[in-house]
Design an enzyme around this catalytic site. Structure first.
Site, PDB file in Angstrom:
ATOM      1  CD  GLU A   1       5.502  -0.557  12.397  1.00 34.65           C
ATOM      2  OE1 GLU A   1       4.334  -0.660  12.605  1.00 34.65           O
ATOM      3  OE2 GLU A   1       5.996   0.074  13.075  1.00 34.65           O
TER       4      GLU A   1
ATOM      5  CB  CYS B   1      -1.925  -0.973   8.098  1.00 36.17           C
ATOM      6  SG  CYS B   1      -0.666   0.889   8.390  1.00 36.17           S
TER       7      CYS B   1
ATOM      8  CG  ASN C   1      -0.403   0.110   2.663  1.00 37.90           C
ATOM      9  OD1 ASN C   1       0.567  -0.694   2.351  1.00 37.90           O
ATOM     10  ND2 ASN C   1      -1.253  -0.357   3.489  1.00 37.90           N
TER      11      ASN C   1
HETATM   12  P1  NDP Z   1       0.835  -9.519   3.282  1.00 40.77           P
HETATM   13  O1  NDP Z   1       1.478 -10.304   5.177  1.00 40.77           O
HETATM   14  O2  NDP Z   1       0.557 -10.666   2.520  1.00 40.77           O
HETATM   15  O3  NDP Z   1       2.177  -9.650   2.998  1.00 40.77           O
HETATM   16  C1  NDP Z   1       3.661  -7.986   3.210  1.00 40.77           C
HETATM   17  C2  NDP Z   1       4.770  -8.621   2.890  1.00 40.77           C
HETATM   18  O4  NDP Z   1       4.686 -10.026   3.080  1.00 40.77           O
HETATM   19  C3  NDP Z   1       4.293  -8.833   1.332  1.00 40.77           C
HETATM   20  O5  NDP Z   1       5.960  -8.771   0.766  1.00 40.77           O
HETATM   21  C4  NDP Z   1       4.525 -10.869   1.356  1.00 40.77           C
HETATM   22  O6  NDP Z   1       5.450 -11.085  -0.036  1.00 40.77           O
HETATM   23  C5  NDP Z   1       4.697 -10.848   2.482  1.00 40.77           C
HETATM   24  N1  NDP Z   1       5.082 -12.620   2.867  1.00 40.77           N
HETATM   25  C6  NDP Z   1       4.321 -12.939   2.640  1.00 40.77           C
HETATM   26  N2  NDP Z   1       4.363 -14.655   2.998  1.00 40.77           N
HETATM   27  C7  NDP Z   1       5.218 -14.036   3.430  1.00 40.77           C
HETATM   28  C8  NDP Z   1       6.184 -14.792   4.446  1.00 40.77           C
HETATM   29  N3  NDP Z   1       5.862 -16.449   4.820  1.00 40.77           N
HETATM   30  N4  NDP Z   1       7.379 -15.000   4.830  1.00 40.77           N
HETATM   31  C9  NDP Z   1       7.790 -13.935   4.194  1.00 40.77           C
HETATM   32  N5  NDP Z   1       7.591 -12.546   3.816  1.00 40.77           N
HETATM   33  C10 NDP Z   1       5.883 -13.117   3.742  1.00 40.77           C
HETATM   34  O7  NDP Z   1       0.457  -8.189   3.550  1.00 40.77           O
HETATM   35  P2  NDP Z   1      -0.627  -7.576   2.631  1.00 40.77           P
HETATM   36  O8  NDP Z   1       1.221  -7.399   1.317  1.00 40.77           O
HETATM   37  O9  NDP Z   1      -1.295  -7.859   2.134  1.00 40.77           O
HETATM   38  O10 NDP Z   1      -0.710  -5.829   2.952  1.00 40.77           O
HETATM   39  C11 NDP Z   1      -1.314  -5.804   3.869  1.00 40.77           C
HETATM   40  C12 NDP Z   1      -1.421  -6.082   4.914  1.00 40.77           C
HETATM   41  O11 NDP Z   1      -0.232  -5.024   5.556  1.00 40.77           O
HETATM   42  C13 NDP Z   1      -2.216  -5.350   5.485  1.00 40.77           C
HETATM   43  O12 NDP Z   1      -2.932  -6.628   7.055  1.00 40.77           O
HETATM   44  C14 NDP Z   1      -2.367  -4.075   6.177  1.00 40.77           C
HETATM   45  O13 NDP Z   1      -2.757  -3.480   7.075  1.00 40.77           O
HETATM   46  C15 NDP Z   1      -0.981  -4.417   6.810  1.00 40.77           C
HETATM   47  N6  NDP Z   1      -0.094  -2.931   6.593  1.00 40.77           N
HETATM   48  C16 NDP Z   1       0.587  -2.528   7.476  1.00 40.77           C
HETATM   49  C17 NDP Z   1       1.298  -1.327   8.081  1.00 40.77           C
HETATM   50  C18 NDP Z   1       1.398  -0.814   9.766  1.00 40.77           C
HETATM   51  O14 NDP Z   1       2.233   0.000   9.258  1.00 40.77           O
HETATM   52  N7  NDP Z   1       1.286  -1.451  10.647  1.00 40.77           N
HETATM   53  C19 NDP Z   1       1.004  -0.476   7.040  1.00 40.77           C
HETATM   54  C20 NDP Z   1       0.486  -0.635   5.115  1.00 40.77           C
HETATM   55  C21 NDP Z   1      -0.191  -2.367   5.584  1.00 40.77           C
HETATM   56  P3  NDP Z   1       4.351 -10.887  -1.567  1.00 40.77           P
HETATM   57  O15 NDP Z   1       2.832 -10.146  -1.479  1.00 40.77           O
HETATM   58  O16 NDP Z   1       5.156 -10.742  -2.844  1.00 40.77           O
HETATM   59  O17 NDP Z   1       3.833 -12.035  -1.660  1.00 40.77           O
END
Ligand code: NDP
Length: 515
Positions: free
Chosen positions: A275, A309, A178
């Site tokens: 986060e 988020c 995002n």
């Molecule tokens: P995900 O948890 O699906 O993915 C986040 C990242 O983790 C991506 O780069 C993803 O790779 C990677 N990933 C996925 N599986 C694994 C694993 N098993 N081990 C290591 N890395 C992995 O989240 P989203 O990308 O869908 O983002 C949305 C979420 O992020 C929402 O829940 C939101 O609230 C949270 N968020 C929190 C923020 C904060 O600061 N608190 C800010 C912004 C978002 P890939 O996508 O390439 O598969």
């Protein structure tokens, strides 16, 4: 999350060249190799790959090779080797590199912002704010770097002790889609300021601007290998987290992935910053300035297509003003312009992916089945012009007749869906606001100072906004309570999460030994 200064007052710099998506998709940023190791763009070895799609048009931009174990080994080795010298630079010297990088980001703001739009589908002016905010963040940590120091303790008998604040080593960074540039910046800047090096994996959906940050760091004088990028899906992230030569993982994403990462790090007792998601309460008392409360509610729900988020999606309005609030809210939301994210006056761009749109639409249907009523929006919109027919554009959705037990009220949707609830008393609303597994943020609109302070004290969240929402000025720490995470970003406190303390004891006399 974002650094929203004033949406309306920041001078908008218009890009002078043709910025059609067709032109952007042929740019160096898109077609060149997208792993970044030892200061150079290189291709991952694959053999598997994934597609990069532009959310605004749904058009495929390219295939990207997935980084495998060997790619990650090389990136981690580069970071480990560079760590030996980078960690020996003085903080002041490291800070100069970061400050130069911040200036370069400002000078390239349009390149970065348009590439971010290509990757995310967010409105161009929002992308520009994100990028400029990141320049501030990097400059902020550049300023702090020279002052990173330990402490001194005088002890009895001429003995003394001091502490040295040392880096952790090689940091693995993993980002969500995002705020792609912001995640790379918010994580790398404090890490580098403390003397760590980094291997960063952006979300597969938004791979481009983290690599541009690599080019910028390189141009600013960061030695090759200090900041590396590996592209890939979840498995690549998993290999990175589990790598024996990674000392710390800093992650932004969902709670389930965060939990898996923490488990992977537990094996080697690695430091972890998480986060994660949220379902934040946004509370409006009857004495609030209603126009400001309505503006705040929109900022808390519909910026970045609702994909934030910290969004305050549980909107509690005091019963006596609920009708008036809703009428004003709809009047304002109706003016939001949905469509072409490259236009400066667009306020709602494209949803990131069909998968995310399906999640959002499912939740709206679940809400209806649970008894909520869609009083506004929720449907897809086809923007004018055939170019955007392949993107997904959603009208912001306002749900009424909600109750606290509904899934739409309890679970993070990560889209433009606001649940409106009413309350009668302060005590009641505080208890309901805290009734959540998340604790990322919360907001209150009131003119009563004492009530505002009571609210701040009572709410179990990492960030509270009083009479505003979703503002993230540089220097103000950001992070969650409860399941919303561990650690803080964007403030001086993050230095604690990228460094460790070595205590040194100096004996001033003879050794006293009772044995
Ligand atoms: P995900 O948890 O699906 O993915 C986040 C990242 O983790 C991506 O780069 C993803 O790779 C990677 N990933 C996925 N599986 C694994 C694993 N098993 N081990 C290591 N890395 C992995 O989240 P989203 O990308 O869908 O983002 C949305 C979420 O992020 C929402 O829940 C939101 O609230 C949270 N968020 C929190 C923020 C904060 O600061 N608190 C800010 C912004 C978002 P890939 O996508 O390439 O598969």
């Amino acid at each position: 999350m974002k650094h929203m200064r004033s949406f309306l007052t920041f001078p908008v710099r218009h890009y002078s060249k043709d910025v059609s998506e067709q032109t952007l998709s042929k740019s160096h940023q898109v077609i060149s190799p997208l792993n970044f190791v030892l200061g150079k763009r290189i291709d991952a070895q694959g053999p598997s790959s994934f597609q990069l799609i532009a959310p605004a048009t749904g058009k495929k931009l390219r295939n990207i090779a997935t980084s495998n174990e060997q790619d990650i080994n090389e990136a981690v080795l580069a970071a480990r080797n560079s760590y030996r010298s980078w960690s020996k630079w003085t903080g002041f010297e490291r800070g100069k590199v970061l400050k130069t990088a911040a200036d370069l980001i400002r000078s390239k703001v349009d390149d970065l912002a348009y590439t971010e739009v290509l990757d995310t589908g967010k409105p161009i002016w929002e992308a520009r704010y994100d990028i400029l905010g990141c320049a501030d963040t990097i400059e902020f940590y550049g300023g702090l770097a020279g002052g990173i120091k330990g402490d001194f303790m005088q002890l009895s008998g001429g003995s003394f002790a001091y502490t040295i604040r040392e880096p952790l080593g090689v940091v693995g960074g993993i980002g969500a889609w995002n705020f792609p540039f912001q995640m790379a910046a918010w994580k790398s800047a404090p890490a580098l300021a403390c003397g760590n090096t980094m291997v960063f994996k952006p979300s597969q959906v938004t791979p481009l601007t983290a690599v541009m940050l690599g080019d910028i760091y390189q141009q600013a004088g960061l030695p090759g290998g200090c900041y590396n990028v590996v592209q890939g899906e979840g498995e690549t992230g998993q290999i990175l987290c589990s790598h024996p030569n990674i000392d710390k993982v800093t992650f932004t994403g969902s709670v389930p992935t965060g939990s898996r990462i923490m488990a992977a790090c537990a094996k080697d007792i690695k430091h972890v910053t998480l986060e994660l998601g949220g379902k934040s309460p946004f509370v409006v008392f009857s004495d609030a300035d209603l126009d400001n409360a309505v503006k705040g509610a929109i900022l808390a729900n519909f910026s970045n297509q609702g994909q934030v988020c910290s969004n305050g999606t549980r909107v509690y309005v005091e019963e006596s003003i609920a009708e008036k609030f809703l009428a004003k809210l709809i009047e304002r939301v109706e003016n939001m312009k949905i469509g072409d994210p490259y236009q400066e006056d667009t306020t709602i761009g494209a949803t990131i992916s069909p998968q995310q749109a399906a999640i959002v639409e499912d939740y709206i249907n679940i809400g209806k089945k649970e008894g909520a009523t869609v009083v506004y929006g929720g449907e897809r919109v086809t923007p004018p012009g055939s170019n955007f027919a392949g993107g997904i554009y959603m009208r912001p959705c306002i749900l009424v007749n909600c109750t606290d037990s509904m899934r739409v009220v309890k679970e993070e949707i990560f889209g433009p869906v606001m649940s409106l609830l009413t309350f009668k008393s302060e005590e009641e609303v505080i208890a309901r606001a805290n009734e959540s597994e998340f604790g990322l943020a919360g907001g209150v609109f009131t003119r009563d100072l004492q009530r505002a302070h009571r609210f701040v004290a009572a709410l179990e969240v990492g960030s509270i906004y009083v009479n505003n929402y979703n503002v993230y000025p540089v220097g103000v720490p950001f992070g969650g309570y409860k399941k919303s995470g561990i650690g803080r970003e964007n403030g001086e406190d993050s230095l604690d999460y990228y460094s460790q303390i070595k205590s040194v004891y100096f004996e001033g006399g003879d050794v006293e030994c009772p044995y």
